[in-house]
Design a protein around this motif. Structure first.
Motif, PDB file in Angstrom:
ATOM      1  N   PRO A 131      29.720 -15.612  28.587  1.00 23.43           N
ATOM      2  CA  PRO A 131      29.322 -16.396  28.453  1.00 23.43           C
ATOM      3  C   PRO A 131      28.023 -16.390  28.307  1.00 23.43           C
ATOM      4  CG  PRO A 131      30.704 -15.369  30.892  1.00 23.43           C
ATOM      5  CD  PRO A 131      30.600 -14.635  29.315  1.00 23.43           C
ATOM      6  N   PRO A 132      27.365 -17.883  27.865  1.00 21.45           N
ATOM      7  CA  PRO A 132      26.221 -18.169  27.260  1.00 21.45           C
ATOM      8  C   PRO A 132      25.086 -18.113  27.918  1.00 21.45           C
ATOM      9  CG  PRO A 132      27.432 -20.280  27.927  1.00 21.45           C
ATOM     10  CD  PRO A 132      28.091 -19.335  27.989  1.00 21.45           C
ATOM     11  N   LYS A 133      23.788 -17.966  26.790  1.00 28.24           N
ATOM     12  CA  LYS A 133      22.120 -17.704  28.369  1.00 28.24           C
ATOM     13  C   LYS A 133      22.182 -18.875  29.339  1.00 28.24           C
ATOM     14  CE  LYS A 133      21.211 -13.817  24.941  1.00 28.24           C
ATOM     15  NZ  LYS A 133      19.910 -13.066  24.117  1.00 28.24           N
ATOM     16  N   ILE A 134      22.435 -20.318  28.694  1.00 30.04           N
ATOM     17  CA  ILE A 134      22.432 -21.398  29.592  1.00 30.04           C
ATOM     18  C   ILE A 134      23.315 -21.271  30.456  1.00 30.04           C
ATOM     19  CG2 ILE A 134      21.816 -23.583  29.243  1.00 30.04           C
ATOM     20  CD1 ILE A 134      19.906 -22.169  26.518  1.00 30.04           C
ATOM     21  N   SER A 135      23.617 -20.948  31.387  1.00 27.66           N
ATOM     22  CA  SER A 135      24.664 -21.021  32.055  1.00 27.66           C
ATOM     23  C   SER A 135      25.593 -22.148  32.473  1.00 27.66           C
ATOM     24  CB  SER A 135      24.751 -20.508  33.498  1.00 27.66           C
ATOM     25  OG  SER A 135      23.694 -20.816  34.643  1.00 27.66           O
ATOM     26  N   ASP A 136      24.643 -23.372  32.390  1.00 24.39           N
ATOM     27  CA  ASP A 136      24.929 -24.564  32.327  1.00 24.39           C
ATOM     28  C   ASP A 136      26.280 -25.505  30.936  1.00 24.39           C
ATOM     29  OD1 ASP A 136      24.547 -25.609  34.889  1.00 24.39           O
ATOM     30  OD2 ASP A 136      22.303 -25.640  34.286  1.00 24.39           O
ATOM     31  N   LEU A 137      25.840 -24.639  30.223  1.00 25.08           N
ATOM     32  CA  LEU A 137      26.550 -25.304  29.277  1.00 25.08           C
ATOM     33  C   LEU A 137      28.159 -23.845  28.836  1.00 25.08           C
ATOM     34  CD1 LEU A 137      24.326 -24.404  25.977  1.00 25.08           C
ATOM     35  CD2 LEU A 137      25.629 -26.452  26.935  1.00 25.08           C
ATOM     36  N   ASP A 138      28.104 -22.627  29.756  1.00 21.75           N
ATOM     37  CA  ASP A 138      30.073 -22.424  29.721  1.00 21.75           C
ATOM     38  C   ASP A 138      31.183 -23.394  29.950  1.00 21.75           C
ATOM     39  OD1 ASP A 138      31.354 -19.989  30.559  1.00 21.75           O
ATOM     40  OD2 ASP A 138      31.212 -20.509  32.878  1.00 21.75           O
ATOM     41  N   PRO A 139      31.298 -24.315  31.358  1.00 19.23           N
ATOM     42  CA  PRO A 139      32.020 -24.857  31.160  1.00 19.23           C
ATOM     43  C   PRO A 139      32.282 -26.437  30.054  1.00 19.23           C
ATOM     44  CG  PRO A 139      30.639 -26.240  32.713  1.00 19.23           C
ATOM     45  CD  PRO A 139      29.905 -24.431  32.287  1.00 19.23           C
ATOM     46  N   VAL A 140      31.065 -26.539  29.612  1.00 18.12           N
ATOM     47  CA  VAL A 140      31.680 -27.132  28.201  1.00 18.12           C
ATOM     48  C   VAL A 140      32.036 -26.133  26.549  1.00 18.12           C
ATOM     49  CG1 VAL A 140      30.209 -28.657  26.482  1.00 18.12           C
ATOM     50  CG2 VAL A 140      29.674 -28.605  28.527  1.00 18.12           C
ATOM     51  N   ILE A 141      31.469 -25.084  27.017  1.00 13.30           N
ATOM     52  CA  ILE A 141      32.394 -23.983  25.548  1.00 13.30           C
ATOM     53  C   ILE A 141      33.287 -23.391  25.976  1.00 13.30           C
ATOM     54  CG2 ILE A 141      32.050 -21.955  24.584  1.00 13.30           C
ATOM     55  CD1 ILE A 141      28.312 -22.248  24.500  1.00 13.30           C
ATOM     56  N   ARG A 142      33.631 -23.027  27.522  1.00 12.30           N
ATOM     57  CA  ARG A 142      34.744 -22.756  27.782  1.00 12.30           C
ATOM     58  C   ARG A 142      35.930 -23.386  28.248  1.00 12.30           C
ATOM     59  NH1 ARG A 142      37.516 -18.536  31.519  1.00 12.30           N
ATOM     60  NH2 ARG A 142      35.100 -17.529  31.269  1.00 12.30           N
TER      61      ARG A 142
ATOM     62  N   GLN B 151      17.696 -29.009  28.774  1.00 10.89           N
ATOM     63  CA  GLN B 151      18.128 -28.075  27.955  1.00 10.89           C
ATOM     64  C   GLN B 151      19.640 -28.346  28.151  1.00 10.89           C
ATOM     65  OE1 GLN B 151      17.326 -23.428  26.820  1.00 10.89           O
ATOM     66  NE2 GLN B 151      16.197 -24.882  25.604  1.00 10.89           N
ATOM     67  N   ALA B 152      20.254 -27.957  28.723  1.00 12.66           N
ATOM     68  CA  ALA B 152      21.975 -27.974  28.512  1.00 12.66           C
ATOM     69  C   ALA B 152      22.666 -28.764  27.876  1.00 12.66           C
ATOM     70  CB  ALA B 152      22.392 -26.883  29.855  1.00 12.66           C
TER      71      ALA B 152
END
Length: 306
Positions: free
Chosen positions: A147-158, A9-10
Motif C-alpha cells: 500500500p502507498p504511504k498516503i493511505s487514502d490513495l490505496d483504494p484508487v491504486i488497488r 493531497q490524496a
C-alpha cells in the motif's frame, strides 16, 4: 503531516490521475518530453543515481552519450508517471487498443498448456502498469502489492490494478503463500525483480558485471513449484501506445543454487533492458547494499554519491 492534509493531497493526486486518464497518449508523451529535461536538471537525486548507474553499466560509452541516455531515461520515467491514470482509470477498451502488439505470447501459452504455473519477471521498464493490465485481462494473475504511504490513495491504486481481475496480495509471508497457491493452480504471478530487498532476503549476484543485492523470492518460488519463468515488459512506442514483449528467462533462474538463480534473474533483466535502455528506470540504487558491505574500504569509486 496532518491527516486532513494527507486526505487533501490524496484527493488532488487522484483528480490529476483522472484528468490525465482522459488525455491521448500523444499528449502525455509531449508533456513528458517537456517535463523530462526539467526532472533531469532539478531532481538531483534522480539525475545523480541515473548517471552513476549508467557509468557503471555502460563504461564503454562516452560521457556525452551517457548524459543523453540519462535525460532520455528520465523522460520515459516521467511518461510512466503521467500514464498511471491512463493505465488505471481510462476505459479498458482504450487501454487495450493502446497495446499495438504482443510478442512471445506463445511462451505463456506453452507453459500453461503443460500444466505449470508461470512467473512473469517484470522489470521496471516501459510501463509495467500496462503489462499488469494485459496480463490480468488474459490470465488468472496474482501480484504482490505494498500500500502507498498516503493511505487514502490505496483504494484508487488497488482499484486500478485489480479492475481487470488481478489478485493483489501483501508483501509478507501470507502473500508469498498466496503466490505459491496460484502457481500450484498453474496460474500466472508477477514478480518485480529489480528492487533491492531487505537484508536476509537476497544474495549478491552480478548485474552488468558488478555485484548487486538481488531478491531470492523468485528462485524460492521456482524451487517449490517448478514454475516456468518468462520475462515480460510493455515497451513504450512514444505517443502511440505499447508493444508487449515476453522473452525467455535466462536458464539459470531454475538452478537450485540461489546465487546462480539470482544471476539468472539479473541476466533476464539485462536482456529486457537491451530492447531499449532508455526505457529502464535507472533511478534504483541497485548497488547500495554492496556499498554498505564495503564501508571503510577505499575503493567505492563513483558510488560515493549513493
Amino acid at each position: 503531516m496532518s491527516e486532513a492534509k494527507l486526505q487533501r493531497q490524496a484527493r488532488a493526486v487522484a483528480a490529476l490521475w483522472r484528468l490525465l486518464a482522459g488525455r491521448r497518449l500523444g499528449t502525455l508523451w509531449c508533456l513528458a518530453r517537456l517535463a523530462g529535461p526539467l526532472v533531469h536538471r532539478f531532481s538531483r537525486r534522480e539525475r545523480e543515481v541515473t548517471e552513476i548507474n549508467l557509468a557503471e553499466v555502460f563504461p564503454e560509452r562516452d560521457a556525452a552519450e551517457r548524459r543523453r541516455l540519462a535525460r532520455a531515461s528520465l523522460t520515459h520515467s516521467t511518461a510512466t508517471m503521467l500514464e498511471l491514470g491512463f493505465a488505471w482509470m481510462a476505459p479498458p477498451e482504450r487501454v487495450e487498443a493502446s497495446i499495438l502488439a504482443v510478442h512471445g505470447r506463445e511462451l505463456l501459452d506453452e507453459a500453461r498448456a503443460s500444466g505449470q504455473g508461470v512467473i512473469v519477471l517484470a522489470p521496471h521498464f516501459g510501463n509495467w502498469e500496462v503489462l499488469n493490465f494485459w496480463l490480468s485481462g488474459h490470465f488468472p494473475f496474482t501480484a504482490m502489492y505494498e500500500p502507498p504511504k498516503i493511505s487514502d490513495l490505496d483504494p484508487v491504486i488497488r482499484g486500478g490494478r485489480e479492475r481487470m481481475g488481478a489478485s493483489l496480495v501483501p508483501t509478507n509471508p501470507r502473500g508469498v503463500a498466496a503466490l505459491l497457491k496460484a502457481l500450484k493452480r498453474a496460474e500466472a504471478v508477477g514478480i518485480l525483480p529489480d528492487q533491492e530487498p531487505d537484508w536476509g532476503s537476497g544474495v549478491f549476484a552480478p548485474f552488468y558485471g558488478r555485484l548487486a543485492y538481488t531478491a531470492t523470492l523468485l528462485p524460492k518460488l521456482v524451487a517449490r513449484t517448478q514454475a516456468r519463468v518468462v520475462t515480460g515488459v510493455a515497451l513504450r512506442v512514444p505517443g502511440r501506445g505499447f508493444a508487449i514483449h515476453f522473452l525467455p528467462a535466462d536458464a539459470r533462474v531454475h538452478d537450485p543454487d540461489e546465487a546462480i538463480a539470482a544471476a539468472g534473474v539479473n541476466a533476464s533483466v539485462e536482456a529486457a533492458i537491451a530492447l531499449e535502455p532508455a526505457q529502464y528506470q535507472w533511478e534504483y540504487k541497485r548497488y547500495r547494499k554492496v556499498i554498505e558491505e564495503q564501508q571503510g574500504h577505499p575503493d567505492h569509486g563513483s558510488f560515493r554519491l549513493y
